[in-house]
Design a protein around this motif. Structure first.
Motif, mmCIF file in Angstrom:
data_model
loop_
_atom_site.group_PDB
_atom_site.id
_atom_site.type_symbol
_atom_site.label_atom_id
_atom_site.label_comp_id
_atom_site.label_asym_id
_atom_site.label_seq_id
_atom_site.Cartn_x
_atom_site.Cartn_y
_atom_site.Cartn_z
ATOM 1 N N VAL A 16 0.841 -1.199 0.000
ATOM 2 C CA VAL A 16 0.000 0.000 0.000
ATOM 3 C C VAL A 16 0.879 1.254 0.000
ATOM 4 O O VAL A 16 0.602 2.223 -0.722
ATOM 5 C CB VAL A 16 -0.951 -0.002 1.214
ATOM 6 C CG1 VAL A 16 -1.710 1.309 1.307
ATOM 7 C CG2 VAL A 16 -1.928 -1.166 1.120
ATOM 8 N N ALA A 17 1.937 1.248 0.813
ATOM 9 C CA ALA A 17 2.842 2.397 0.858
ATOM 10 C C ALA A 17 3.476 2.633 -0.503
ATOM 11 O O ALA A 17 3.562 3.776 -0.982
ATOM 12 C CB ALA A 17 3.920 2.177 1.915
ATOM 13 N N TRP A 18 3.928 1.570 -1.152
ATOM 14 C CA TRP A 18 4.515 1.721 -2.480
ATOM 15 C C TRP A 18 3.484 2.205 -3.492
ATOM 16 O O TRP A 18 3.792 3.003 -4.375
ATOM 17 C CB TRP A 18 5.115 0.389 -2.930
ATOM 18 C CG TRP A 18 6.431 0.091 -2.288
ATOM 19 C CD1 TRP A 18 7.248 0.971 -1.647
ATOM 20 C CD2 TRP A 18 7.083 -1.174 -2.233
ATOM 21 N NE1 TRP A 18 8.373 0.324 -1.179
ATOM 22 C CE2 TRP A 18 8.300 -0.988 -1.524
ATOM 23 C CE3 TRP A 18 6.755 -2.445 -2.695
ATOM 24 C CZ2 TRP A 18 9.189 -2.027 -1.290
ATOM 25 C CZ3 TRP A 18 7.639 -3.482 -2.456
ATOM 26 C CH2 TRP A 18 8.842 -3.275 -1.763
ATOM 27 N N GLY A 19 2.238 1.719 -3.370
ATOM 28 C CA GLY A 19 1.196 2.213 -4.265
ATOM 29 C C GLY A 19 0.983 3.704 -4.094
ATOM 30 O O GLY A 19 0.816 4.440 -5.078
ATOM 31 N N GLY A 20 0.996 4.174 -2.842
ATOM 32 C CA GLY A 20 0.842 5.599 -2.588
ATOM 33 C C GLY A 20 2.021 6.430 -3.056
ATOM 34 O O GLY A 20 1.887 7.643 -3.272
ATOM 35 N N SER A 21 3.169 5.801 -3.232
ATOM 36 C CA SER A 21 4.365 6.562 -3.616
ATOM 37 C C SER A 21 4.220 7.204 -4.990
ATOM 38 O O SER A 21 4.812 8.257 -5.254
ATOM 39 C CB SER A 21 5.599 5.652 -3.593
ATOM 40 O OG SER A 21 5.564 4.714 -4.658
ATOM 41 N N PHE A 22 3.429 6.597 -5.876
ATOM 42 C CA PHE A 22 3.256 7.181 -7.210
ATOM 43 C C PHE A 22 2.543 8.531 -7.116
ATOM 44 O O PHE A 22 2.947 9.502 -7.765
ATOM 45 C CB PHE A 22 2.468 6.217 -8.104
ATOM 46 C CG PHE A 22 3.211 4.963 -8.447
ATOM 47 C CD1 PHE A 22 4.036 4.914 -9.570
ATOM 48 C CD2 PHE A 22 3.103 3.833 -7.660
ATOM 49 C CE1 PHE A 22 4.733 3.766 -9.889
ATOM 50 C CE2 PHE A 22 3.794 2.671 -7.976
ATOM 51 C CZ PHE A 22 4.614 2.639 -9.100
ATOM 52 N N LEU A 23 1.492 8.589 -6.329
ATOM 53 C CA LEU A 23 0.753 9.837 -6.164
ATOM 54 C C LEU A 23 1.591 10.887 -5.440
ATOM 55 O O LEU A 23 1.614 12.062 -5.832
ATOM 56 C CB LEU A 23 -0.540 9.562 -5.394
ATOM 57 C CG LEU A 23 -1.481 10.746 -5.163
ATOM 58 C CD1 LEU A 23 -1.927 11.346 -6.485
ATOM 59 C CD2 LEU A 23 -2.693 10.305 -4.344
ATOM 60 N N THR A 95 0.563 9.752 -15.738
ATOM 61 C CA THR A 95 -0.243 9.816 -14.518
ATOM 62 C C THR A 95 0.195 8.737 -13.531
ATOM 63 O O THR A 95 0.810 7.735 -13.926
ATOM 64 C CB THR A 95 -1.730 9.616 -14.842
ATOM 65 O OG1 THR A 95 -1.937 8.268 -15.304
ATOM 66 C CG2 THR A 95 -2.200 10.589 -15.910
ATOM 67 N N PRO A 96 -0.124 8.906 -12.238
ATOM 68 C CA PRO A 96 0.271 7.890 -11.256
ATOM 69 C C PRO A 96 -0.284 6.499 -11.556
ATOM 70 O O PRO A 96 0.423 5.494 -11.383
ATOM 71 C CB PRO A 96 -0.303 8.450 -9.951
ATOM 72 C CG PRO A 96 -0.360 9.924 -10.156
ATOM 73 C CD PRO A 96 -0.701 10.105 -11.592
ATOM 74 N N PHE A 252 -3.262 -0.573 -6.088
ATOM 75 C CA PHE A 252 -3.351 0.435 -5.035
ATOM 76 C C PHE A 252 -2.985 1.816 -5.581
ATOM 77 O O PHE A 252 -3.602 2.819 -5.204
ATOM 78 C CB PHE A 252 -2.425 0.072 -3.868
ATOM 79 C CG PHE A 252 -2.915 -1.089 -3.041
ATOM 80 C CD1 PHE A 252 -4.226 -1.150 -2.611
ATOM 81 C CD2 PHE A 252 -2.065 -2.123 -2.684
ATOM 82 C CE1 PHE A 252 -4.682 -2.211 -1.848
ATOM 83 C CE2 PHE A 252 -2.510 -3.185 -1.917
ATOM 84 C CZ PHE A 252 -3.824 -3.225 -1.501
ATOM 85 N N ALA A 253 -1.985 1.889 -6.460
ATOM 86 C CA ALA A 253 -1.596 3.171 -7.049
ATOM 87 C C ALA A 253 -2.765 3.789 -7.807
ATOM 88 O O ALA A 253 -3.054 4.988 -7.680
ATOM 89 C CB ALA A 253 -0.400 2.979 -7.980
ATOM 90 N N ALA A 254 -3.454 2.966 -8.607
ATOM 91 C CA ALA A 254 -4.582 3.465 -9.387
ATOM 92 C C ALA A 254 -5.739 3.875 -8.491
ATOM 93 O O ALA A 254 -6.344 4.945 -8.667
ATOM 94 C CB ALA A 254 -5.030 2.404 -10.386
ATOM 95 N N LEU A 255 -6.091 3.028 -7.518
ATOM 96 C CA LEU A 255 -7.216 3.326 -6.638
ATOM 97 C C LEU A 255 -6.968 4.592 -5.824
ATOM 98 O O LEU A 255 -7.872 5.435 -5.665
ATOM 99 C CB LEU A 255 -7.482 2.143 -5.704
ATOM 100 C CG LEU A 255 -8.013 0.868 -6.360
ATOM 101 C CD1 LEU A 255 -8.104 -0.265 -5.333
ATOM 102 C CD2 LEU A 255 -9.378 1.109 -6.992
ATOM 103 N N LEU A 256 -5.753 4.765 -5.310
ATOM 104 C CA LEU A 256 -5.434 5.955 -4.524
ATOM 105 C C LEU A 256 -5.437 7.209 -5.387
ATOM 106 O O LEU A 256 -5.957 8.253 -4.983
ATOM 107 C CB LEU A 256 -4.076 5.781 -3.844
ATOM 108 C CG LEU A 256 -4.029 4.767 -2.698
ATOM 109 C CD1 LEU A 256 -2.591 4.496 -2.275
ATOM 110 C CD2 LEU A 256 -4.839 5.262 -1.508
ATOM 111 N N SER A 257 -4.878 7.116 -6.602
ATOM 112 C CA SER A 257 -4.808 8.279 -7.469
ATOM 113 C C SER A 257 -6.201 8.727 -7.916
ATOM 114 O O SER A 257 -6.542 9.910 -7.864
ATOM 115 C CB SER A 257 -3.933 7.973 -8.686
ATOM 116 O OG SER A 257 -3.799 9.124 -9.512
ATOM 117 N N VAL A 258 -7.017 7.769 -8.353
ATOM 118 C CA VAL A 258 -8.379 8.098 -8.782
ATOM 119 C C VAL A 258 -9.228 8.521 -7.581
ATOM 120 O O VAL A 258 -9.998 9.481 -7.645
ATOM 121 C CB VAL A 258 -9.013 6.894 -9.509
ATOM 122 C CG1 VAL A 258 -10.488 7.154 -9.805
ATOM 123 C CG2 VAL A 258 -8.263 6.611 -10.812
ATOM 124 N N GLY A 259 -9.085 7.815 -6.471
ATOM 125 C CA GLY A 259 -9.862 8.137 -5.286
ATOM 126 C C GLY A 259 -9.559 9.522 -4.730
ATOM 127 O O GLY A 259 -10.448 10.190 -4.183
#
Length: 296
Positions: A16-23, A95-96, A252-259
């Motif tokens: 999850v942390a790595w997914g958030g790193s893109f945003l 995009t992230p 997670f990167a996609a869900l966090l960025s879109v969310g």
């Protein structure tokens, strides 16, 4: 709660942390140039690991064997630097979510590189996974709209570098202690990024509080702490399950960025991303055990 379940929850947290790193990195790139961001992130991670482990962070050995381990650690670090330099530069132009999904293709590339570099046989399932990932990548880059851009291309190259890094780690990591090997890699990434920032980027302005927070998250959480969590977690579960958990990073990167409202994805792009992720997961699944063999 069993050790295996605790480990997999920690690894899921790392993912999850790595997914958030893109945003977070995308946001930081609004005020920080790519090489400067990579240099800052990994300098902080290097400092953190050095403070936590002290002399143990340098314990790759001395003598002929130590020199071999240091030389290999440097080469692994160079591959990691190429991966993050390309990924972060590409993220400035894409995009992230797209960056996260495209980065995930490294999982499918690993067995292909292992075949070329190590002579390892390819399973039919891996070939199917690669084809599914490539078709998903085509849909993700919005063929009916703007199509692929320079950032997508750089990110795909970064995935190749990440795959090469994974193959090199698999080949050499068992011969070196985990902590100094990771410390050396992070130091190499920081050391190579700094002169590139000085040579190719204008002098950065003093970072604001938000930028400092981004650097702290990327350096302490996504690099130093994530490494510690990965190192501990992988001792208590199988490599196959680790690979499957880490494959969720792009989702997670996609869900966090879109969310968070940073971008929108069309239905076709979601289909492409999920198809790409599905190909990655299928490629990670183990073959059915032979009759009488224990399952994973």
């Amino acid at each position: 709660m069993t050790s295996r379940l605790r480990a997999e929850l920690v690894l899921l947290g790392v993912t999850v942390a790595w997914g958030g790193s893109f945003l977070v990195a995308k946001d930081a790139l609004a005020t920080i140039a790519p090489f400067t961001l990579v240099a800052s992130r990994f300098a902080l991670a290097t400092l953190a690991l050095g403070c936590v482990f002290g002399r143990g962070a340098f314990a790759l050995g001395t003598g002929a064997a130590g020199r071999v381990r240091w030389r290999r650690a440097v080469w692994i670090g160079v591959l990691l630097w190429a991966a993050f330099a390309l990924q972060t530069t590409g993220l400035a132009f894409t995009t992230p979510a797209r960056s996260g999904f495209i980065t995930a293709t490294y999982v499918a590339m690993v067995p292909l590189l292992a075949r070329v570099l190590l002579g390892r046989a390819l399973r039919k399932r891996v070939l199917f996974a690669v084809l599914a990932a490539l078709f998903g990548l085509y849909l993700l880059t919005d063929p009916r709209g703007s199509g692929a851009n320079a950032g997508d291309a750089l990110t795909l190259l970064s995935a190749l570098a990440f795959a090469a890094h994974m193959v090199a780690l698999e080949r050499w990591a068992r011969e070196s202690p985990a902590v100094p090997l990771a410390f050396a890699q992070m130091a190499v990434v920081a050391g190579l990024s700094l002169p590139c920032a000085l040579a190719f980027e204008s002098a950065p302005m003093l970072p604001d509080l938000r930028s400092l927070g981004s650097i702290a998250y990327l350096g302490l959480i996504c690099s130093a702490a994530a490494f510690l969590g990965q190192t501990w977690g992988q001792r208590h579960t199988s490599a196959t399950r680790v690979g499957l958990i880490f494959s969720l990073e792009s989702l997670f990167a996609a869900l966090l960025s879109v969310g968070m409202g940073a971008e929108t994805l069309s239905a076709l792009q979601w289909l492409g991303g999920l198809l790409l992720l599905g190909g990655v997961v299928v490629g990670e699944l183990p073959d059915p055990p032979a009759e009488g063999a224990p399952s994973d």
